[in-house]
Design an enzyme around this catalytic site. Structure first.
Site, PDB file in Angstrom:
ATOM      1  N   ARG A  64       1.054  -1.183   0.104  1.00 13.55           N
ATOM      2  CA  ARG A  64      -0.014   0.107   0.348  1.00 13.55           C
ATOM      3  C   ARG A  64       0.852   1.178  -0.046  1.00 13.55           C
ATOM      4  NH1 ARG A  64      -2.904  -4.344   2.588  1.00 13.55           N
ATOM      5  NH2 ARG A  64      -4.639  -4.872   1.130  1.00 13.55           N
ATOM      6  N   HIS A  77      -6.298 -10.952  -3.042  1.00 11.79           N
ATOM      7  CA  HIS A  77      -5.173  -9.609  -2.627  1.00 11.79           C
ATOM      8  C   HIS A  77      -4.063  -9.802  -3.932  1.00 11.79           C
ATOM      9  CE1 HIS A  77      -6.639  -7.733   0.704  1.00 11.79           C
ATOM     10  NE2 HIS A  77      -6.885  -9.128   1.329  1.00 11.79           N
ATOM     11  N   ASP A 117      -5.393 -15.041   2.463  1.00 12.09           N
ATOM     12  CA  ASP A 117      -6.637 -14.321   2.545  1.00 12.09           C
ATOM     13  C   ASP A 117      -7.611 -13.993   1.528  1.00 12.09           C
ATOM     14  OD1 ASP A 117      -5.169 -12.287   2.319  1.00 12.09           O
ATOM     15  OD2 ASP A 117      -5.471 -10.652   3.612  1.00 12.09           O
ATOM     16  N   GLU A 118      -9.048 -12.758   2.828  1.00  8.38           N
ATOM     17  CA  GLU A 118      -9.775 -12.022   2.137  1.00  8.38           C
ATOM     18  C   GLU A 118     -10.150 -12.920   0.231  1.00  8.38           C
ATOM     19  OE1 GLU A 118      -9.942  -8.449   4.715  1.00  8.38           O
ATOM     20  OE2 GLU A 118      -8.660  -8.492   3.608  1.00  8.38           O
ATOM     21  N   ASP A 142       0.251  -6.811  -2.532  1.00  9.65           N
ATOM     22  CA  ASP A 142      -0.740  -7.034  -2.191  1.00  9.65           C
ATOM     23  C   ASP A 142      -1.470  -6.214  -3.717  1.00  9.65           C
ATOM     24  OD1 ASP A 142      -3.752  -6.456  -1.358  1.00  9.65           O
ATOM     25  OD2 ASP A 142      -2.424  -7.514   0.613  1.00  9.65           O
ATOM     26  N   TRP A 201       0.005  -2.464   8.651  1.00 16.62           N
ATOM     27  CA  TRP A 201      -0.812  -2.102   8.195  1.00 16.62           C
ATOM     28  C   TRP A 201      -0.321  -1.065   7.144  1.00 16.62           C
ATOM     29  CZ3 TRP A 201      -1.355  -6.662   5.284  1.00 16.62           C
ATOM     30  CH2 TRP A 201      -1.665  -8.242   5.687  1.00 16.62           C
ATOM     31  N   TRP A 221      -5.779 -14.208  13.052  1.00 15.26           N
ATOM     32  CA  TRP A 221      -5.843 -12.738  12.691  1.00 15.26           C
ATOM     33  C   TRP A 221      -7.837 -12.366  12.857  1.00 15.26           C
ATOM     34  CZ3 TRP A 221      -8.745  -9.514   9.135  1.00 15.26           C
ATOM     35  CH2 TRP A 221      -9.401 -10.403   8.357  1.00 15.26           C
ATOM     36  N   PHE A 262      -1.585  -2.545  14.295  1.00 17.05           N
ATOM     37  CA  PHE A 262      -0.687  -1.430  14.759  1.00 17.05           C
ATOM     38  C   PHE A 262      -1.237   0.155  13.960  1.00 17.05           C
ATOM     39  CE2 PHE A 262       2.435  -3.668  17.551  1.00 17.05           C
ATOM     40  CZ  PHE A 262       1.626  -4.680  18.687  1.00 17.05           C
TER      41      PHE A 262
HETATM   42  C1  ACM Z   1      -5.927  -9.528   6.740  1.00 22.86           C
HETATM   43  O1  ACM Z   1      -5.878  -8.276   7.691  1.00 22.86           O
HETATM   44  N1  ACM Z   1      -6.382  -9.137   5.754  1.00 22.86           N
HETATM   45  C2  ACM Z   1      -5.316 -10.182   6.519  1.00 22.86           C
END
Ligand code: ACM
Length: 752
Positions: A159, A261, A323-324, A188, A465, A390, A416
Site C-alpha cells: 500500500r 489480493h 486471506d479475503e 497486494d 498495514w 487474525w 498497529f
Molecule cells: C488481513 O488483515 N487481511 C490478514
C-alpha cells in the site's frame, strides 16, 4: 493531524525530557536497567564497568555471522584477536531456545547461550544497557529466556513502500526489542514489490498504480491524488536486507499473498484470472473480486515465482496469504465449476483449500513450510500449515485443536494500524482503537484453549498495514510504542509489574524522542470513564498510565478542580470541560469533552443483546452517560458495536418520567461494513411486563458519517421502555463485505 504537527508535539516533549533526564543524573548516578522486555532475572551492582570499547574475537564474529556494526551508534565495537577480546562467548547446551546469561564485569563481559537466537538476545540487552546509560555499561548479571519462540512484526510495503534503508531501520527496532521474525508483506492489490526476473511485467505493471486514494476510504465520494505510485525491491536489495536482518538475529518471512489480493498481478498478467480481462493495479483500499484462477497455467506461473522467492529467503517459512479471497469469479467460471466436479470439491471454500494445498505441496518439495491467514482453515487444511489467527481467537483455537501451529495476530490486539488514542488530533488511521494499555493487558493464548494444545501457540505478531502509513515517520508513530509493549508480552511479562512497565516505557519513549524518533507518547493521556449512576447522575473518573500524575479539571463555568486518580467527580454543568495531566516536568495534552445532560443519565440500562466484547464501550452506561462518541471514529470508550445483531435494551426510571423524544447517534462507514440500522422500535413496558409499541422509525437514511435519528414519543409518562434497533442485515452485492453481516455502531441514546 498532519505529520508536521505530531513531529512538533514530539519535539515539545523532548525539551522537557532532556531537563528531566539531566536532573535525574545529577541526583544520583545509579545505573539504569529499565530493559524492555524485562529479563527473567537481573541483579546489579550500583556501579558501571570500565569498558570503553567492545572487542569481539573475530572467530566468534565469523561463526555467529554477526557484525560488530550492530553496536555502531552506542559504542565503538570491533573485531580483535583472542588475546584482545573483552567479550567471552560460550555455548551452554542447558539453556533453552532464545535463553542467555550475560554478566558484565569491570573489564569484560561474558555471554553464554543455547542457540544463536539466545546470543542475539544477549546482544540486545547489551545494546539497551548502553542506550539507557548514555554509552556506559553497568555491572549486571542477567539470566533470561523468552516465553514464546515466535516474536514477530509485519510490514506491508504494497500500500505504501519504504526504502531499503528504512526497512533496515525497522529491523533495528525489532532486534532491539528481541523480536526474531520479520514478516514482509510484499504483494497486494495495490502493488507487487518483489522483483521476479522471469516475469518482467511484474516490474513494469504490477509494481505501479496510476494514483492513490486521498483521505479515508469512508469519505465519499472517493478522491484520488492523480499521481503514479510504485516501485519494487530488486533481488539484490532483498538479499541485502535478508543478510542485514540475519546479522541482527531476525528471520525474514516473505509473504506472496494468493489467490486473493492479486489485482496488481492480474493487471500485469490478465491470463491468471478466470475472466482474463485487462484490469488496473488497485488505487484504493479494500477487497477486490479479481483473484487468481486455479488453472495449470496459474500454478506453473506461481511455481516459477516461488522458485525465485525461495532462492532469496533462507527462512523455512513462506507465507502464502490466503486471506479475503472473494469467490464470485470462481462461482461464475465454467472452468472452476468443472474443476470442482473433477476433484470432488463441494464448494468454493474447498476449491480454495485445493489451491492452497497444491502450492503447499510444491513448497514442501522445496523444504519450505507454509504460513497462511486463518481463512485457509475454511475448506480444510493440511496438518503442516501454520495459521496466523487474525480475525480473532477462533482460527487459533481451531488450528490448535487440529494440532497445527499457530501465530496469534488478532486485529483487536495486534493491528498497529488502528488508532492508539481517542485524541481527535491523531493522524488518520484505518479505524478501531488499540492503546498500549490494551496491548499490555492482552493474553496471547486464545480464550478457552485446552492446556494440552497451548504448545501449538508459537507466539504472536504485530501487524503494520500501510494504507494510511505513508512515510517512515508515520511508521515509527504507529508501530513503536505498541511494538515495544508487545515485546514485553511475548517475553512473558510479570503480572504484578504494570506500574514499573509504564515507567520503563516512558523512559524508552523519551529517550527515542530525544533521538528524534517519532514514537507516539500517550502515557500521560487521560483515561476518562463516565458512568451514569441510576437516579444520581454522571460521574467522571480519571487516570493516566503513569503513577503520581496530577490531574486538573476545568468546568464550563471555569471552575478548577484538582482530581485524584480514580476519585469520582459528578458532572453537573452542560458544556465543555478540560482536563490536564502533569507528571514531574512532563505535561500531557489537554483533553476536552462535551457533557450533554439528559433524562437518560438517571435511568438504569439492562442490555438484552450484548455487543461484541471488543466494541462494548466502558460498559452499558456509556450509552446514556451524556458523552457522545466521536464524530470521526467508531470504537473506543463510547461506541457499542453489533455484528449482524440487533441492539435491544430496557431502560428503567426510578420515578415515572415525561419523555418527548428519544434520539440516537449511529456511525455510518459502509467501506468498513458499518451500516445504519434498518428500523427502530420503542415499547412501553407496564407493571405486568406487557409491551406496547409507542414509537417507530423505519427506513433510516443519511449521508452523514454520524446518523442522528430523533423519535418523537406520544405516550409521555414512562417507567420502563424497551428499545430495539434493527441491524441492517446482510451487506448487499457490489459493496465491500458483500454477503457478510453488517455492523451496527451506536452511541448515545438521548432522552429528552
Ligand atoms: C488481513 O488483515 N487481511 C490478514
Amino acid at each position: 493531524m498532519n505529520l508536521q504537527s505530531h513531529q512538533s508535539f514530539s519535539l515539545w516533549i523532548v525539551i522537557i525530557v532532556i531537563g528531566l533526564l539531566s536532573c535525574d543524573q545529577n541526583e544520583d548516578h545509579k545505573p539504569n536497567t529499565k530493559l524492555i522486555p524485562y529479563p527473567t532475572n537481573l541483579s546489579q551492582a550500583d556501579k558501571y564497568s570500565d569498558i570503553e570499547q567492545i572487542k569481539f574475537d573475530s572467530d566468534d564474529v565469523k561463526s555467529l555471522d554477526f557484525s560488530p556494526q550492530y553496536f555502531k551508534e552506542a559504542i565503538d565495537a570491533t573485531e580483535g584477536t583472542k588475546k584482545e577480546t573483552n567479550v567471552r562467548i560460550s555455548v551452554d547446551n542447558k539453556l533453552s531456545q532464545g535463553a542467555y546469561v550475560l554478566e558484565i564485569k569491570n573489564k569484560n563481559f561474558d555471554i553464554s547461550y543455547g542457540d544463536r537466537g539466545g546470543f542475539f538476545n544477549a546482544l540486545s540487552s547489551v545494546k539497551q544497557l548502553l542506550f539507557l546509560n548514555d554509552g556506559k555499561l553497568p555491572l549486571v548479571k542477567i539470566e533470561d529466556s523468552p516465553k514464546y519462540s515466535y516474536r514477530g512484526m509485519h510490514l506491508d510495503v504494497s500500500r505504501h513502500m519504504f526504502t531499503l534503508e528504512e526497512v533496515k531501520k525497522y529491523i533495528d527496532y525489532l532486534s532491539f526489542y528481541k523480536y526474531n521474525y520479520f514478516h514482509w508483506h510484499l504483494t497486494d492489490d495495490q502493488g507487487w514489490r518483489i522483483e521476479i526476473k522471469k516475469y518482467p511485467k511484474i516490474q513494469e505493471i504490477a509494481a505501479f498504480r496510476n494514483e492513490t486514494l486521498v483521505g479515508h476510504y469512508n469519505d465519499e465520494p472517493h478522491q484520488y491524488d492523480n499521481t503514479p505510485y510504485g516501485g519494487f525491491y530488486t533481488q539484490e536489495e532483498i538479499k541485502e536486507l535478508v543478510a542485514y536482518a540475519n546479522q541482527r538475529g531476525i528471520e525474514v518471512i516473505p509473504e506472496i499473498d494468493i489467490p486473493g489480493h492479486c489485482a496488481a498481478l492480474i493487471a500485469a498478467y490478465p491470463e491468471l484470472s478466470c475472466h482474463k480481462n485487462q484490469i488496473e493495479t488497485a488505487t484504493k483500499w479494500g477487497i477486490f473480486e479479481d483473484v487468481l484462477c486455479p488453472t495449470e497455467e496459474t500454478f506453473e506461473f506461481l511455481e516459477n515465482v516461488f522458485n525465485e522467492v525461495i532462492a532469496l529467503f533462507p527462512s523455512n517459512y513462506i507465507h502464502i496469504g490466503g486471506d479475503e479471497c472473494p469467490k464470485v469469479q470462481w462461482e461464475e467460471s465454467d472452468f472452476c465449476q468443472q474443476l470442482m466436479k473433477e476433484k470432488n470439491l463441494n464448494d468454493e471454500l474447498q476449491l480454495q483449500s485445493y489451491f492452497i494445498q497444491r502450492i503447499e505441496k510444491y513448497l514442501q518439495s522445496k523444504n519450505k513450510n507454509i504460513i497462511g491467514w486463518d481463512e485457509i482453515l475454511e475448506g480444510g487444511i493440511s496438518n503442516t500449515a501454520t495459521i496466523m489467527s487474525w480475525r480473532g481467537d477462533e482460527g487459533g483455537l481451531e488450528a490448535a485443536s487440529h494440532g497445527n501451529n499457530v501465530i496469534m495476530t488478532p486485529t483487536s490486539y495486534c493491528y498497529f494500524d488502528y488508532y492508539q488514542s481517542e485524541d481527535p488530533d491523531e493522524p488518520l488511521a484505518i479505524g478501531g482503537q488499540l492503546s498500549v494499555e490494551k496491548v499490555y493487558n492482552w493474553n496471547i493464548l486464545p480464550k478457552g484453549i485446552k492446556k494440552n494444545e497451548e504448545k501449538y501457540i508459537l507466539g504472536a505478531q504485530g501487524n503494520l498495514w500501510s494504507e494510511y502509513i505513508k512515510t517512515f515517520k508515520d511508521l515509527e508513530y504507529m508501530s513503536l510504542a505498541r511494538m515495544i509493549t508487545l515485546s514485553e508480552i511475548l517475553w512473558g511479562k510479570n503480572e504484578k509489574d504494570s506500574t514499573l512497565f509504564w515507567d520503563r516505557l516512558s523512559e524508552h519513549s523519551t529517550r527515542w524522542i530525544d533521538k528524534e524518533v517519532n514514537i507516539a507518547y500517550h502515557l500521560l493521556e487521560l483515561k476518562t470513564d463516565f458512568e451514569a449512576v441510576p437516579n444520581q447522575g454522571v460521574f467522571i473518573n480519571c487516570s493516566t498510565l503513569l503513577k503520581g500524575t496530577n490531574l486538573k479539571l476545568t468546568t464550563p463555568e471555569n471552575k478548577q478542580v484538582q482530581l485524584k486518580t480514580d476519585q469520582a467527580f459528578q458532572l453537573k454543568e452542560k458544556g465543555k470541560y478540560l482536563i490536564n495531566s502533569i507528571k514531574d516536568n512532563l505535561v500531557g495534552k489537554t483533553k476536552q469533552f462535551d457533557f450533554y445532560p439528559h433524562k437518560g443519565n438517571l435511568a438504569s440500562i439492562e442490555l438484552i443483546n450484548k455487543p461484541k466484547e471488543k466494541y462494548s464501550g466502558n460498559g452499558p452506561t456509556s450509552l446514556i452517560n451524556g458523552i457522545i462518541g466521536s464524530n470521526e471514529r467508531y470504537g473506543g470508550a463510547e461506541w457499542f458495536g453489533y455484528e449482524g445483531e440487533d441492539f435491544k435494551a430496557i431502560l428503567s426510571f426510578q420515578n415515572p418520567t415525561y419523555i418527548d423524544s428519544i434520539s440516537f447517534k449511529f456511525f455510518k462507514g459502509e467501506g468498513q461494513w458499518i451500516y445504519l440500522p434498518s428500523e427502530i422500535n420503542v415499547y412501553k413496558i407496564d407493571k405486568n411486563d406487557k409491551q406496547q409499541l409507542i414509537a417507530n422509525s423505519n427506513k433510516i437514511t443519511t449521508t452523514e458519517k454520524i446518523g442522528h435519528v430523533v423519535i418523537k414519543i406520544e405516550e409521555s409518562k414512562i417507567d420502563r421502555i424497551l428499545i430495539e434497533v434493527k441491524n441492517f442485515g446482510e451487506i448487499p452485492k457490489g459493496n465491500q463485505g458483500a454477503g457478510y453481516n453488517s455492523w451496527l455502531f451506536m452511541d448515545e441514546i438521548i432522552i429528552e
